[in-house]
Design a protein around this motif. Structure first.
Motif, PDB file in Angstrom:
ATOM      1  N   HIS A 184       9.892  53.736  53.299  1.00 30.37           N
ATOM      2  CA  HIS A 184      11.268  53.929  53.756  1.00 30.37           C
ATOM      3  C   HIS A 184      11.595  52.927  54.855  1.00 30.37           C
ATOM      4  O   HIS A 184      10.727  52.529  55.630  1.00 30.37           O
ATOM      5  CB  HIS A 184      11.439  55.336  54.319  1.00 30.37           C
ATOM      6  CG  HIS A 184      11.468  56.391  53.264  1.00 30.37           C
ATOM      7  ND1 HIS A 184      12.525  56.549  52.414  1.00 30.37           N
ATOM      8  CD2 HIS A 184      10.557  57.332  52.921  1.00 30.37           C
ATOM      9  CE1 HIS A 184      12.270  57.558  51.587  1.00 30.37           C
ATOM     10  NE2 HIS A 184      11.081  58.048  51.868  1.00 30.37           N
ATOM     11  N   GLU A 195      12.018  50.677  50.340  1.00 26.62           N
ATOM     12  CA  GLU A 195      13.102  51.547  49.891  1.00 26.62           C
ATOM     13  C   GLU A 195      14.095  51.598  51.048  1.00 26.62           C
ATOM     14  O   GLU A 195      13.934  52.360  51.992  1.00 26.62           O
ATOM     15  CB  GLU A 195      12.603  52.955  49.540  1.00 26.62           C
ATOM     16  CG  GLU A 195      13.740  53.834  48.995  1.00 26.62           C
ATOM     17  CD  GLU A 195      13.295  55.227  48.538  1.00 26.62           C
ATOM     18  OE1 GLU A 195      12.147  55.625  48.817  1.00 26.62           O
ATOM     19  OE2 GLU A 195      14.123  55.926  47.921  1.00 26.62           O
ATOM     20  N   SER A 203      18.545  53.009  48.261  1.00 31.42           N
ATOM     21  CA  SER A 203      18.724  54.433  47.951  1.00 31.42           C
ATOM     22  C   SER A 203      19.615  55.112  48.974  1.00 31.42           C
ATOM     23  O   SER A 203      19.606  54.757  50.156  1.00 31.42           O
ATOM     24  CB  SER A 203      17.373  55.171  47.958  1.00 31.42           C
ATOM     25  OG  SER A 203      16.452  54.611  47.070  1.00 31.42           O
ATOM     26  N   HIS A 232      20.093  58.342  51.145  1.00 34.06           N
ATOM     27  CA  HIS A 232      19.305  59.470  51.662  1.00 34.06           C
ATOM     28  C   HIS A 232      20.087  60.311  52.660  1.00 34.06           C
ATOM     29  O   HIS A 232      19.559  61.279  53.199  1.00 34.06           O
ATOM     30  CB  HIS A 232      18.032  58.980  52.354  1.00 34.06           C
ATOM     31  CG  HIS A 232      17.025  58.380  51.433  1.00 34.06           C
ATOM     32  ND1 HIS A 232      16.661  57.059  51.488  1.00 34.06           N
ATOM     33  CD2 HIS A 232      16.317  58.909  50.408  1.00 34.06           C
ATOM     34  CE1 HIS A 232      15.752  56.812  50.550  1.00 34.06           C
ATOM     35  NE2 HIS A 232      15.537  57.913  49.881  1.00 34.06           N
ATOM     36  N   HIS A 290      16.941  56.523  42.715  1.00 33.20           N
ATOM     37  CA  HIS A 290      17.493  57.862  42.372  1.00 33.20           C
ATOM     38  C   HIS A 290      19.020  57.922  42.492  1.00 33.20           C
ATOM     39  O   HIS A 290      19.562  58.441  43.454  1.00 33.20           O
ATOM     40  CB  HIS A 290      16.838  58.992  43.168  1.00 33.20           C
ATOM     41  CG  HIS A 290      16.556  58.722  44.619  1.00 33.20           C
ATOM     42  ND1 HIS A 290      17.529  58.691  45.566  1.00 33.20           N
ATOM     43  CD2 HIS A 290      15.398  58.496  45.272  1.00 33.20           C
ATOM     44  CE1 HIS A 290      16.980  58.455  46.739  1.00 33.20           C
ATOM     45  NE2 HIS A 290      15.699  58.338  46.591  1.00 33.20           N
TER      46      HIS A 290
END
Ligand SMILES: [Zn+2]
Ligand SMILES: [Zn+2]
Length: 533
Positions: free
Chosen positions: A338, A377, A402, A404, A432
Motif C-alpha cells: 500500500h 498499490e 485502487s 480505499h 478491485h
C-alpha cells in the motif's frame, strides 16, 4: 431513515474500532459513531464503516456473527491462536486449542462449534471458498462409504459462482437400483448425518456440522447425465433439454449410455462445455457454432500479481514471497504494498521505498530463473490523483491504482475520480474496480461502463481481485471487459503465503468471464509485462 440499519452500522463501527484496540465507549468510538450517523442520514451509507472494513481481516468480522463471541473474545482468539477465519476457528474448537484459552473452557468451545453449525444451517448464502472447503470435505467422507464408486461436486460450487446457497453432489453407486436403495440406508446411518429426506434418485442430507447436501444418486451408466443436470444453471439445462427435443434425443437415465458428460454433450452435437460457462448466457449457441474460447488455466499463469509484504499490512517478506512463488511454478512476481496515505494499512512510507527496492534487488541478484518486480498499490485520492505523486511513482515498475477511502461519493464524483486515475500514464492496473465486499459491503456507486471504456482507450488493465471476499471485477462484467478488448490482471491480493490459493478462485472468475490466456497479463512473461506497464 432506516433506524434498524443505522443501529447496526453504529454497532459495527464500535465493534470494529474495539477490534483495533479502541476503548469500549471511549471518545474515539463516540466521535466515529456521531460522524457515521450524520453521513448515514444524508447519504444512506457510511464511509467510516466502509473504510474500517478495509483493514480488518474479513474472517474476524465473520466471527463477530457468532453468538457469544463479543469483540474482546474475538480479539483474544485472534491474538492467542492467530485464528483469522471461521474455518480456523472451527478447527480450534475441535482440537482443544479454544477450550484451553482462559475465559473459554470445554463448554464454551462446544458452544462455539454449535453456533458455527447453526450459522451454516441457516442455509443462507456463503462465500465460494467456504462452500468449496465444505464440499470437498463432504465429498471425501461420502466417497469412503461402502457401495460408492465416486462422488463429484456439482452445482454452483462447480460453476465457481461467487456466492453459494446449496451444496450439490453426484454420488455414483456401484451396480443397479437395489444397490442404490442399500446405499440410501447406509447414508442415513453415516457418521455425522442427522437427517435424510427426499426421493430415490435425489436425497438431502443434514450433517451435525450444520451442512446440508443435495445428493443425486446415479449408476455408472447415468453418471454423466446426472452430472450435467446437477451442474448447469436452470437456464443452461433448459437449453440442453430444448436442443434434445429438437434433435429427438431422450435425455433420460437409461435412454442411452451416459457414462460421462462428453457422451451427453456429444449426443446433442456439442463439444464439452466447461462448468464455469454453464450459466445459460450464450455458451450453448457458442458451443454449437464452435466458438467457445479456450479458457485460461492455472498452467498458463507465469506471473503472480498483487501481494503485500511486511512493509505494509502483509506478514510475508520479499524473500519469502519470491521463494514461495518460484516454488509454485511462477516465473515472476509483482509486489504491491500500500502507498503512504493508506495509514490504516501501514502504507509504505516514502522513505522506505528505497529500502524495499534494495531488498528486491538483492533477492533478484540471487536467482536467475525468477524475477521480482517493483510495484505499488497506490491509493486513488478523492480528487483522482495517485498517492505518492509522480516522482516517487516513477521509481516503480508498475502501479495498481485502487480506491480505499471515501466510498460514499456519489456516482458522478466517484466515476470522475476513477477516470482521472485511469488518465494518469503511470496507472498500469485498476485494482478491485467496485470495492465490493461480498455479503458485507455493496460496490461503491460508479458508472462501470464508462470506466471500462476509458480503460480500453488508455490501455489500462482491469483487475480481477481474487480475494474471496471481493472477487471484483464481477465475472458478468469481466465478459463485458473482454468484449471491449481490455486486458485483465489477476490479482491475488494476498497478505500472506496462505493467500496464494486465492489465485484458484480468481481463475474461476476469469473463466466465468470467458477469458483466454491471451486476455490475462499474468500469462505474459516478465519482459512482456514490463513492456505493457
Ligand atoms: Zn486494495
Ligand atoms: Zn491489496
Amino acid at each position: 431513515m432506516d433506524k434498524q440499519e443505522l443501529r447496526s452500522i453504529l454497532d459495527q463501527v464500535a465493534a470494529f474500532l474495539e477490534l483495533q484496540g479502541e476503548t469500549p465507549g471511549g471518545a474515539r468510538i463516540r466521535d466515529a459513531q456521531e460522524a457515521a450517523a450524520a453521513e448515514f442520514a444524508q447519504t444512506g451509507r457510511s464511509s467510516t464503516l466502509d473504510e474500517l472494513r478495509e483493514h480488518i481481516p474479513p474472517g474476524l468480522v465473520e466471527m463477530l456473527r457468532i453468538p457469544g463471541l463479543g469483540v474482546s473474545k474475538v480479539r483474544q482468539i485472534h491474538d492467542a491462536l492467530h485464528v483469522e477465519s471461521i474455518a480456523e476457528l472451527e478447527a480450534a474448537a475441535a482440537d482443544g486449542r479454544l477450550a484451553a484459552l482462559s475465559r473459554f473452557g470445554p463448554k464454551a468451545a462446544h458452544n462455539v462449534a454449535n453456533a458455527i453449525a447453526a450459522l451454516r444451517e441457516a442455509g443462507t448464502h456463503r462465500l465460494l471458498h467456504h462452500a468449496l472447503a465444505e464440499a470437498e470435505g463432504l465429498a471425501h467422507g461420502l466417497a469412503a462409504l461402502e457401495g460408492v464408486r465416486r462422488v463429484d461436486i456439482a452445482g454452483a460450487v462447480r460453476r465457481r459462482c461467487e456466492l453459494i446457497q446449496d451444496l450439490e453432489f453426484v454420488v455414483v453407486h456401484r451396480g443397479d437400483e437395489s444397490n442404490r436403495d442399500r446405499l440410501i440406508r447406509r447414508l442415513r446411518e453415516a457418521p455425522g448425518v442427522t437427517a435424510l429426506s427426499g426421493k430415490p434418485g435425489a436425497v438431502t442430507l443434514r450433517f451435525r456440522s450444520g451442512a446440508l447436501a443435495d445428493l443425486f444418486l446415479a449408476s455408472e451408466h447415468d453418471a454423466g447425465l446426472a452430472l450435467v443436470r446437477a451442474t448447469g444453471s436452470a437456464e443452461h439445462v433448459a437449453e440442453l433439454d430444448a436442443r434434445a427435443g429438437a434433435r429427438g434425443v431422450r435425455l433420460e437415465p437409461g435412454a442411452a449410455a451416459w457414462p460421462d458428460e462428453l457422451s451427453v454433450y456429444g449426443a446433442l452435437g456439442l463439444p464439452w462445455i466447461p462448468p464455469e460457462l454453464r450459466e445459460g448466457a450464450g455458451e450453448v449457441p457458442a458451443a454449437a457454432a464452435g466458438t467457445l474460447p479456450r479458457l485460461v488455466e492455472r498452467a498458463d499463469l507465469k506471473g503472480f500479481l498483487h501481494c503485500h509484504t511486511n512493509y505494509s499490512d502483509g506478514t510475508t517478506t520479499v524473500r519469502e514471497w519470491a521463494d514461495a512463488c518460484r516454488a509454485a511454478g511462477y516465473e515472476w512476481l509483482g509486489i504491491t504494498d500500500h502507498s503512504e496515505s493508506s495509514a490504516y494499512a501501514g502504507g509504505l512510507r516514502a522513505d522506505h521505498v528505497a529500502r524495499q527496492h534494495d531488498e528486491i534487488d538483492a533477492v533478484n541478484a540471487h536467482v536467475d530463473d525468477f524475477v521480482v518486480l517493483k510495484g505499488v498499490e497506490a491509493d486513488i485520492l478523492a480528487d483522482g490523483s495517485l498517492d505518492y505523486g509522480p516522482a516517487i511513482l516513477d521509481r516503480f515498475d508498475f502501479v495498481i491504482a485502487s480506491v480505499h477511502t471515501r466510498f460514499g461519493m456519489n456516482e458522478a464524483a466517484m466515476t470522475e475520480r476513477v477516470l482521472r486515475a485511469l488518465d494518469d500514464p503511470r496507472t498500469t492496473i485498476l485494482g478491485h474496480p467496485t470495492g465490493r465486499l461480498l455479503l458485507a459491503r455493496e460496490p461503491y456507486a460508479i458508472d462501470l461502463e464508462r470506466v471500462l471504456e476509458r480503460a480500453a482507450q488508455r490501455g489500462v488493465a482491469i483487475e480481477v481481485n481474487a480475494d474471496p471476499h471481493r472477487l471484483d471485477l464481477d465475472w458478468r462484467m469481466v465478459r463485458r471487459a473482454r468484449a471491449l478488448g481490455i486486458t485483465i490482471s489477476l490479482g491475488a491480493d494476498a497478505h500472506s503465503v496462505a493467500g496464494m490459493s486465492n489465485v484458484e478462485l480468481g481463475l474461476g472468475v476469469a473463466r466465468k468471464g470467458w477469458l483466454t490466456a491471451a486476455d490475462l497479463l499474468n500469462a505474459r512473461d516478465a519482459a512482456a509485462f514490463l513492456a505493457y506497464a
